[in-house]
Design a protein around this motif. Sequence first.
Motif, PDB file in Angstrom:
ATOM      1  N   GLY A  99      48.871  42.625  53.692  1.00  0.00           N
ATOM      2  CA  GLY A  99      49.853  41.866  54.453  1.00  0.00           C
ATOM      3  C   GLY A  99      50.805  41.120  53.528  1.00  0.00           C
ATOM      4  O   GLY A  99      50.753  41.241  52.292  1.00  0.00           O
ATOM      5  N   TRP A 100      51.678  40.332  54.127  1.00  0.00           N
ATOM      6  CA  TRP A 100      52.676  39.601  53.361  1.00  0.00           C
ATOM      7  C   TRP A 100      52.030  38.602  52.402  1.00  0.00           C
ATOM      8  O   TRP A 100      52.588  38.301  51.350  1.00  0.00           O
ATOM      9  N   GLU A 101      50.837  38.087  52.711  1.00  0.00           N
ATOM     10  CA  GLU A 101      50.180  37.127  51.826  1.00  0.00           C
ATOM     11  C   GLU A 101      49.882  37.733  50.450  1.00  0.00           C
ATOM     12  O   GLU A 101      49.780  37.016  49.467  1.00  0.00           O
ATOM     13  N   VAL A 102      49.758  39.039  50.362  1.00  0.00           N
ATOM     14  CA  VAL A 102      49.567  39.719  49.084  1.00  0.00           C
ATOM     15  C   VAL A 102      50.897  40.248  48.550  1.00  0.00           C
ATOM     16  O   VAL A 102      51.214  40.094  47.365  1.00  0.00           O
ATOM     17  N   LEU A 103      51.693  40.839  49.413  1.00  0.00           N
ATOM     18  CA  LEU A 103      52.933  41.476  48.973  1.00  0.00           C
ATOM     19  C   LEU A 103      53.959  40.489  48.432  1.00  0.00           C
ATOM     20  O   LEU A 103      54.784  40.855  47.611  1.00  0.00           O
ATOM     21  N   ARG A 104      53.925  39.241  48.854  1.00  0.00           N
ATOM     22  CA  ARG A 104      54.916  38.283  48.363  1.00  0.00           C
ATOM     23  C   ARG A 104      54.794  38.053  46.863  1.00  0.00           C
ATOM     24  O   ARG A 104      55.751  37.684  46.214  1.00  0.00           O
TER      25      ARG A 104
END
Length: 153
Positions: A99-104
Amino acid sequence: MFTDDSATTWYMVFLSVLSMGLALSTLGLVYRWGQQVPHWVPLLGRRSIPARPVVLVALIGGSLLVAVCLYLLLNSMFHVVDRGWVGIGRDEPAHPAPGWEVLRYYAPLVAWGPLVIAVAVDYGRRALRRSPNPPPVIKSFRSGAGPEMTQTS
């Protein structure tokens, strides 16, 4: 013989060292040590590093990074490949997409390929400018005669 855990550990260490070495080598495109072998290196110290192979390798590396980022972006949009190659373990289950929590944390790496290409082009331009024998440049055309070749300084 390696167990699966030790092979995985060495694989990850190898990938980490390789990626760090490649990332640090790009600094040679902007620092002086990228133009000349350091004096403390035996047999090769103080020799100049030819610019063409350096620029070629940097352009290929930057282009590969751009291609990988484009593949990941397009595959996430169009789902060309449902499950990618895992590369570790034989029966590794498919993992859910992060999710975005990793991809950011990885999003800024998208700029790495274009930045390497830009720095490689600039390095090539600077290296040609300092070269003792720059390539000939067409100065002007005369009627009936071919172009006059001159050396730029």
